[in-house]
Motif scaffolding. Structure first.
Motif, mmCIF file in Angstrom:
data_model
loop_
_atom_site.group_PDB
_atom_site.id
_atom_site.type_symbol
_atom_site.label_atom_id
_atom_site.label_comp_id
_atom_site.label_asym_id
_atom_site.label_seq_id
_atom_site.Cartn_x
_atom_site.Cartn_y
_atom_site.Cartn_z
ATOM 1 N N SER A 153 3.178 13.150 65.172
ATOM 2 C CA SER A 153 3.866 14.311 66.291
ATOM 3 C C SER A 153 4.863 15.380 65.048
ATOM 4 N N TRP A 154 4.925 14.845 64.259
ATOM 5 C CA TRP A 154 5.978 15.437 63.425
ATOM 6 C C TRP A 154 5.460 17.024 62.474
ATOM 7 N N ASP A 155 4.060 16.611 62.471
ATOM 8 C CA ASP A 155 3.343 18.272 62.745
ATOM 9 C C ASP A 155 2.906 18.768 63.776
ATOM 10 N N SER A 156 2.883 18.533 64.881
ATOM 11 C CA SER A 156 2.822 19.547 66.422
ATOM 12 C C SER A 156 4.951 20.194 66.275
ATOM 13 N N ALA A 157 5.563 18.791 65.764
ATOM 14 C CA ALA A 157 7.075 19.953 65.741
ATOM 15 C C ALA A 157 7.093 20.800 65.017
ATOM 16 N N VAL A 158 6.997 20.859 64.276
ATOM 17 C CA VAL A 158 6.458 21.836 62.589
ATOM 18 C C VAL A 158 6.016 22.941 63.157
ATOM 19 N N ILE A 159 4.539 22.398 64.143
ATOM 20 C CA ILE A 159 4.013 23.698 64.325
ATOM 21 C C ILE A 159 4.513 24.512 65.465
ATOM 22 N N LEU A 160 5.532 24.028 66.280
ATOM 23 C CA LEU A 160 6.016 24.801 67.100
ATOM 24 C C LEU A 160 7.225 25.615 66.837
ATOM 25 N N ALA A 161 7.787 24.979 66.265
ATOM 26 C CA ALA A 161 9.371 25.844 65.533
ATOM 27 C C ALA A 161 9.082 26.366 64.582
ATOM 28 N N GLY A 162 7.456 26.638 64.020
ATOM 29 C CA GLY A 162 6.814 27.408 62.880
ATOM 30 C C GLY A 162 6.691 28.579 64.029
ATOM 31 N N LEU A 163 6.252 28.430 65.339
ATOM 32 C CA LEU A 163 5.303 29.356 66.162
ATOM 33 C C LEU A 163 6.954 29.954 67.083
ATOM 34 N N LEU A 164 8.248 29.343 67.419
ATOM 35 C CA LEU A 164 8.677 29.991 67.729
ATOM 36 C C LEU A 164 9.229 31.049 66.705
ATOM 37 N N GLY A 165 9.442 30.749 65.634
ATOM 38 C CA GLY A 165 10.468 31.330 64.503
ATOM 39 C C GLY A 165 9.769 32.843 64.577
ATOM 40 N N VAL A 166 8.173 32.653 64.414
ATOM 41 C CA VAL A 166 7.475 33.566 64.566
ATOM 42 C C VAL A 166 7.806 34.911 65.152
ATOM 43 N N LEU A 167 7.864 34.348 67.061
ATOM 44 C CA LEU A 167 7.997 34.964 68.194
ATOM 45 C C LEU A 167 9.598 35.446 67.912
#
Length: 204
Positions: free
Chosen positions: A186-200
């Protein structure tokens, strides 16, 4: 936590970083450049980045000259006449080289803190959707791993002509390549979502 991050998640983060660097306007790009400068504080990243920059220096030079001499605009050095690059071209060339350098900085961080087997396993995981098209991801991972190992341990000839004359490795020799499986957490999914938010945020 960073060490436990899944290699596929790390590769996806770098892909997001590359998209953000490529599409970011000038102001956010400067912020990304300042943040990237902190990578030089860490010796492993610094060594990887300097090696990548050294290997791509001619590409960067060609990109800079191509933009400077092909894009129309005011002459940078009017005294040179037609031999002068344009101001607009030089600006766009510097911007293109800067974006490439920032992408390489992200790649340097990925290579510095992710071992080769983990990188190959990450690519193996990300290639899973391609199996629906008949792509052999297991064979790809094995060939990539064995090829990189051979390149690393192969004796380096003194001259390039000696490399051409060197005999090819015996393909009949059996060889195996083993990758250690890792679970997606789940930590991996959270990091990916945070990275996607940062890109946006950067693109916005």
């Amino acid at each position: 936590m960073v060490k436990s991050l899944h290699p596929a998640a790390r590769i996806l983060l770098w892909c997001g970083w590359a998209v953000a660097v490529e599409r970011a306007p000038l102001a956010p790009l400067i912020i990304l450049a300042v943040a990237t400068a902190t990578a030089f504080l860490f010796a492993p990243v610094r060594r990887q980045l300097l090696r990548l920059l050294r290997r791509t220096r001619w590409l960067m030079a060609v990109l800079l000259l191509t933009y400077a001499y092909t894009l129309p605009g005011a002459a940078l050095w009017p005294a040179l006449g037609w031999g002068s690059p344009s101001v607009e071209g030089a600006q766009q060339g510097v911007l293109r080289v800067a974006r490439l350098a920032l992408m390489l900085a992200g790649l340097a961080a990925l290579l510095a803190y992710t071992s080769r087997p983990r990188l190959i396993y990450g690519l193996y995981v990300l290639a899973r959707p391609l199996t629906w098209l008949g792509f052999d991801r297991r064979g790809f991972a094995v060939r990539l791993g064995l090829t990189l190992d051979y390149v690393e341990h192969a004796p380096k000839p003194a001259r390039w002509l000696d490399a051409l004359r060197a005999p090819l490795p015996d393909e009949a020799t059996p060889a195996t390549y083993t990758l250690q499986a890792e679970r997606w957490q789940s930590w991996d999914s959270a990091v990916i979502l945070a990275g996607l938010l940062g890109v946006l945020i950067v693109l916005a």
